[in-house]
Design a protein around this motif. Structure first.
Motif, PDB file in Angstrom:
ATOM      1  N   LEU A 181      37.155  36.151  35.116  1.00  0.00           N
ATOM      2  CA  LEU A 181      36.487  35.247  34.178  1.00  0.00           C
ATOM      3  C   LEU A 181      35.537  36.037  33.297  1.00  0.00           C
ATOM      4  N   GLY A 182      35.760  35.957  31.986  1.00  0.00           N
ATOM      5  CA  GLY A 182      34.899  36.642  31.026  1.00  0.00           C
ATOM      6  C   GLY A 182      33.987  35.651  30.333  1.00  0.00           C
ATOM      7  N   GLY A 183      33.849  35.823  29.036  1.00  0.00           N
ATOM      8  CA  GLY A 183      32.984  34.944  28.251  1.00  0.00           C
ATOM      9  C   GLY A 183      33.688  34.551  26.977  1.00  0.00           C
ATOM     10  N   PRO A 184      32.926  34.047  26.007  1.00  0.00           N
ATOM     11  CA  PRO A 184      33.531  33.594  24.754  1.00  0.00           C
ATOM     12  C   PRO A 184      34.155  34.736  23.934  1.00  0.00           C
ATOM     13  N   GLY A 185      33.647  35.934  24.090  1.00  0.00           N
ATOM     14  CA  GLY A 185      34.167  37.065  23.312  1.00  0.00           C
ATOM     15  C   GLY A 185      35.150  37.899  24.120  1.00  0.00           C
ATOM     16  N   ARG A 186      36.132  38.459  23.424  1.00  0.00           N
ATOM     17  CA  ARG A 186      37.176  39.278  24.060  1.00  0.00           C
ATOM     18  C   ARG A 186      36.586  40.433  24.867  1.00  0.00           C
ATOM     19  N   LYS A 187      35.455  40.958  24.381  1.00  0.00           N
ATOM     20  CA  LYS A 187      34.878  42.142  25.035  1.00  0.00           C
ATOM     21  C   LYS A 187      33.686  41.825  25.915  1.00  0.00           C
ATOM     22  N   ASP A 188      33.408  40.561  26.122  1.00  0.00           N
ATOM     23  CA  ASP A 188      32.304  40.186  27.014  1.00  0.00           C
ATOM     24  C   ASP A 188      32.577  40.712  28.420  1.00  0.00           C
ATOM     25  N   PRO A 189      31.510  40.977  29.192  1.00  0.00           N
ATOM     26  CA  PRO A 189      31.716  41.420  30.568  1.00  0.00           C
ATOM     27  C   PRO A 189      32.472  40.359  31.375  1.00  0.00           C
ATOM     28  N   THR A 190      33.248  40.817  32.336  1.00  0.00           N
ATOM     29  CA  THR A 190      34.035  39.888  33.164  1.00  0.00           C
ATOM     30  C   THR A 190      33.597  40.009  34.620  1.00  0.00           C
ATOM     31  N   ARG A 191      33.875  38.956  35.365  1.00  0.00           N
ATOM     32  CA  ARG A 191      33.647  38.956  36.811  1.00  0.00           C
ATOM     33  C   ARG A 191      34.960  38.595  37.469  1.00  0.00           C
ATOM     34  N   SER A 192      35.153  39.044  38.691  1.00  0.00           N
ATOM     35  CA  SER A 192      36.377  38.622  39.370  1.00  0.00           C
ATOM     36  C   SER A 192      36.008  37.820  40.600  1.00  0.00           C
ATOM     37  N   LEU A 193      36.871  36.886  40.946  1.00  0.00           N
ATOM     38  CA  LEU A 193      36.690  36.144  42.192  1.00  0.00           C
ATOM     39  C   LEU A 193      38.053  35.839  42.778  1.00  0.00           C
ATOM     40  N   VAL A 194      38.068  35.626  44.070  1.00  0.00           N
ATOM     41  CA  VAL A 194      39.318  35.337  44.750  1.00  0.00           C
ATOM     42  C   VAL A 194      39.501  33.827  44.814  1.00  0.00           C
ATOM     43  N   LEU A 195      40.682  33.370  44.375  1.00  0.00           N
ATOM     44  CA  LEU A 195      41.032  31.950  44.517  1.00  0.00           C
ATOM     45  C   LEU A 195      42.018  31.815  45.666  1.00  0.00           C
ATOM     46  N   SER A 196      41.715  30.921  46.595  1.00  0.00           N
ATOM     47  CA  SER A 196      42.546  30.712  47.779  1.00  0.00           C
ATOM     48  C   SER A 196      43.211  29.347  47.715  1.00  0.00           C
ATOM     49  N   SER A 197      44.241  29.197  48.549  1.00  0.00           N
ATOM     50  CA  SER A 197      44.974  27.935  48.610  1.00  0.00           C
ATOM     51  C   SER A 197      44.025  26.775  48.931  1.00  0.00           C
ATOM     52  N   GLY A 198      44.130  25.711  48.146  1.00  0.00           N
ATOM     53  CA  GLY A 198      43.279  24.550  48.353  1.00  0.00           C
ATOM     54  C   GLY A 198      42.024  24.551  47.501  1.00  0.00           C
ATOM     55  N   ASP A 199      41.741  25.682  46.844  1.00  0.00           N
ATOM     56  CA  ASP A 199      40.564  25.743  45.977  1.00  0.00           C
ATOM     57  C   ASP A 199      40.824  24.994  44.672  1.00  0.00           C
ATOM     58  N   VAL A 200      39.781  24.368  44.181  1.00  0.00           N
ATOM     59  CA  VAL A 200      39.827  23.682  42.889  1.00  0.00           C
ATOM     60  C   VAL A 200      38.763  24.309  41.989  1.00  0.00           C
ATOM     61  N   VAL A 201      39.122  24.533  40.714  1.00  0.00           N
ATOM     62  CA  VAL A 201      38.156  25.028  39.737  1.00  0.00           C
ATOM     63  C   VAL A 201      38.081  24.013  38.603  1.00  0.00           C
ATOM     64  N   VAL A 202      36.866  23.703  38.173  1.00  0.00           N
ATOM     65  CA  VAL A 202      36.667  22.840  37.008  1.00  0.00           C
ATOM     66  C   VAL A 202      36.032  23.690  35.911  1.00  0.00           C
ATOM     67  N   LEU A 203      36.691  23.721  34.750  1.00  0.00           N
ATOM     68  CA  LEU A 203      36.187  24.480  33.614  1.00  0.00           C
ATOM     69  C   LEU A 203      35.670  23.490  32.605  1.00  0.00           C
ATOM     70  N   GLY A 204      34.382  23.233  32.671  1.00  0.00           N
ATOM     71  CA  GLY A 204      33.763  22.296  31.740  1.00  0.00           C
ATOM     72  C   GLY A 204      32.815  23.052  30.835  1.00  0.00           C
ATOM     73  N   GLY A 205      32.124  22.327  29.983  1.00  0.00           N
ATOM     74  CA  GLY A 205      31.080  22.921  29.146  1.00  0.00           C
ATOM     75  C   GLY A 205      31.585  24.104  28.351  1.00  0.00           C
ATOM     76  N   THR A 206      30.748  25.130  28.228  1.00  0.00           N
ATOM     77  CA  THR A 206      31.142  26.285  27.410  1.00  0.00           C
ATOM     78  C   THR A 206      32.178  27.136  28.117  1.00  0.00           C
ATOM     79  N   SER A 207      32.270  27.046  29.457  1.00  0.00           N
ATOM     80  CA  SER A 207      33.241  27.877  30.192  1.00  0.00           C
ATOM     81  C   SER A 207      34.682  27.528  29.811  1.00  0.00           C
ATOM     82  N   ARG A 208      34.879  26.329  29.288  1.00  0.00           N
ATOM     83  CA  ARG A 208      36.217  25.874  28.878  1.00  0.00           C
ATOM     84  C   ARG A 208      36.881  26.838  27.900  1.00  0.00           C
ATOM     85  N   ARG A 209      36.084  27.518  27.085  1.00  0.00           N
ATOM     86  CA  ARG A 209      36.644  28.439  26.068  1.00  0.00           C
ATOM     87  C   ARG A 209      36.408  29.904  26.444  1.00  0.00           C
ATOM     88  N   PHE A 210      36.151  30.160  27.696  1.00  0.00           N
ATOM     89  CA  PHE A 210      35.962  31.552  28.129  1.00  0.00           C
ATOM     90  C   PHE A 210      37.307  32.242  28.333  1.00  0.00           C
TER      91      PHE A 210
END
Ligand code: MD3
Ligand code: FE
Length: 214
Positions: A147-176
């Motif tokens: 997951l990065g940010g609004p810009g192509r070169k913004d810093p990114t973070r990584s996280l592990v998604l496991s079976s059964g996990d749900v992610v909601v992308l609301g607010g400004t994160s929707r366009r990350f």
């Protein structure tokens, strides 16, 4: 980024283990049965025509497709020409419970990752409903999600998604910017043999917003 189920300041929300093992199995069974009528296919990149490593199909009134001419939403499967199958009730219920959006989702993109599939960093920008969230469900093997940010070169973070996990992308994160670096084969026993090793991701989306909430 919060991992306790509360949205962070950008509207990103991770709900680890939202679905029980039984609920995951029921949902996986249902989605796999629907793939029987709307088969997974390998979309091609616009312009280059290069096939993606992820295989896709859709459920619901609209589906996201990519081909040599571009990205768009269509009401029919590009290979079979048939309308997309209806979304499972469990997904409509999930959306109603956690999206905070008054209207139901119009598209559920089904992504299947084999052991070597990846999804490069991108922004989801083909929806005219600009403020509706995206809700994602992970089934099967774990994935390293970026997951990065609004810009192509913004810093990114990584996280592990496991079976059964749900992610909601609301607010400004929707366009990350975001992508899937890799899956971790053999980290789940949920999916049947044909889908193992592998991961299914479901993304629920609003595409248009006739009531002007976009
Ligand atoms: C963050 N799918 O289908 S789901 C996609 O795991 C897609 O298959 C990934 O990216 C997958 O477009 C990630 C989680 C997700 C979905 C949409 C997002 C994360 C997002 C939109 C903005 C920011
Ligand atoms: Fe995406």
């Amino acid at each position: 980024m919060n991992t306790d189920g509360t949205p962070d300041a950008t509207g990103f929300r991770l709900l680890p283990g939202w679905f029980s093992r039984d609920a995951q199995a029921a949902l996986a069974d249902e989605v796999i049965a629907l793939i029987g009528t709307a088969p997974l296919y390998r979309p091609c990149m616009p312009r280059t025509g290069r096939p993606l490593s992820v295989r896709m199909t859709n459920l619901g009134p609209l589906g996201w497709i990519s081909d040599q001419t571009g990205y768009r939403y269509e009401d029919r499967h590009p290979v079979t020409g048939a309308p997309w199958p209806a979304m499972p009730q469990a997904l409509l219920d999930l959306w109603a419970a956690i999206s905070g959006w008054p209207d139901p989702p119009q598209a559920c993109l089904v992504n299947f990752y084999g052991p070597d599939a990846r999804l490069g960093l991108h922004v989801d920008a083909d929806e005219s409903a600009k403020t509706a969230p995206v809700v994602s469900v992970s089934l099967g093997d774990r994935a390293r999600f970026r997951l990065g940010g609004p810009g192509r070169k913004d810093p990114t973070r990584s996280l592990v998604l496991s079976s059964g996990d749900v992610v909601v992308l609301g607010g400004t994160s929707r366009r990350f910017h975001h992508g899937v670096d890799r899956i971790y084969p053999g980290t789940s026993t949920l999916l049947p043999q044909n889908y193992t090793p592998g991961r299914i991701n479901l993304t629920l989306r609003r595409v248009s917003d006739p009531d002007g909430r976009e």
